[in-house]
Design an enzyme around this catalytic site. Structure first.
Site, short mmCIF file in Angstrom:
data_model
loop_
_atom_site.label_atom_id
_atom_site.label_comp_id
_atom_site.label_asym_id
_atom_site.label_seq_id
_atom_site.Cartn_x
_atom_site.Cartn_y
_atom_site.Cartn_z
N GLU A 45 -34.57 12.73 31.60
CA GLU A 45 -33.19 12.77 31.14
C GLU A 45 -32.52 13.99 31.75
O GLU A 45 -33.08 15.09 31.75
CB GLU A 45 -33.14 12.85 29.61
CG GLU A 45 -31.75 12.66 29.06
CD GLU A 45 -31.76 12.51 27.56
OE1 GLU A 45 -31.38 11.43 27.08
OE2 GLU A 45 -32.15 13.48 26.86
N ASP B 284 -38.43 13.42 20.07
CA ASP B 284 -38.52 13.72 21.51
C ASP B 284 -39.38 12.69 22.24
O ASP B 284 -39.10 12.33 23.38
CB ASP B 284 -39.10 15.12 21.73
CG ASP B 284 -38.41 16.16 20.86
OD1 ASP B 284 -37.48 16.82 21.34
OD2 ASP B 284 -38.81 16.27 19.68
N ASP C 295 -38.35 13.69 28.07
CA ASP C 295 -37.20 14.25 27.36
C ASP C 295 -37.40 15.77 27.41
O ASP C 295 -38.25 16.31 26.69
CB ASP C 295 -37.16 13.75 25.92
CG ASP C 295 -35.99 14.34 25.15
OD1 ASP C 295 -34.89 14.44 25.72
OD2 ASP C 295 -36.18 14.70 23.97
#
Length: 157
Positions: free
Chosen positions: A67, A140, A7
């Site tokens: 991501e 996260d 992330d």
């Protein structure tokens, strides 16, 4: 097969490592790479790069899932996160790892079955899917595990 999920962020970058064996997906570790706000952006990127390389060497993943940037209201934040992503992409390429990108919608849809789920729904499902005692913290790290899960359940693996 080991997968590291990312992330991306420049202040806090989440990571999660999963192992897939047949149809079983197991949690190995998760955490965050943090950078000091007092450091220059260049030094912060160096910290991310060095820590990420250390993780790649320690856990020897077979693939990386990250991501993708989707939408940021703050242009400066989008640029900074993009720079942090670039460092991750470089390290992944240097280690000759295949890299897969997932949009936030794909991650949410894959984890909860609904692409517009909120963070809490995703976190609860990550906990349940990975049989964890508690929701991974910080957020996260939970998001990074969700990204890794997406790759683990892809038909190509």
């Amino acid at each position: 097969m080991k997968i590291i999920g990312i992330d991306p962020g420049y202040g806090i970058l989440g990571y999660g490592v999963l192992e897939k064996s047949g149809n079983k997906i197991s949690h190995i570790t998760h955490g965050v790479i943090t950078t000091d706000k007092e450091l220059s952006m260049y030094k912060r990127l160096q910290v991310i790069y060095e820590e990420f390389l250390r993780l790649l060497k320690e856990y020897s993943p077979d693939a990386c899932a990250i991501e993708s940037l989707f939408f940021y209201k703050n242009v400066k934040t989008a640029i900074r996160v993009g720079e942090a992503r670039g460092v991750i992409l470089l390290a992944t390429s240097q280690m000759d790892l295949p890299l897969y990108e997932f949009t936030p919608y794909q991650v949410k849809n894959n984890i909860t079955g609904y692409g517009h789920s909120d963070k809490k729904q995703v976190q609860k499902m990550v906990k349940m899917l990975l049989n964890l005692d508690k929701i991974p913290r910080p957020d996260d790290a939970a998001d990074a595990l969700a990204v890794a899960w997406c790759l683990a359940v892809e038909t190509r693996f």
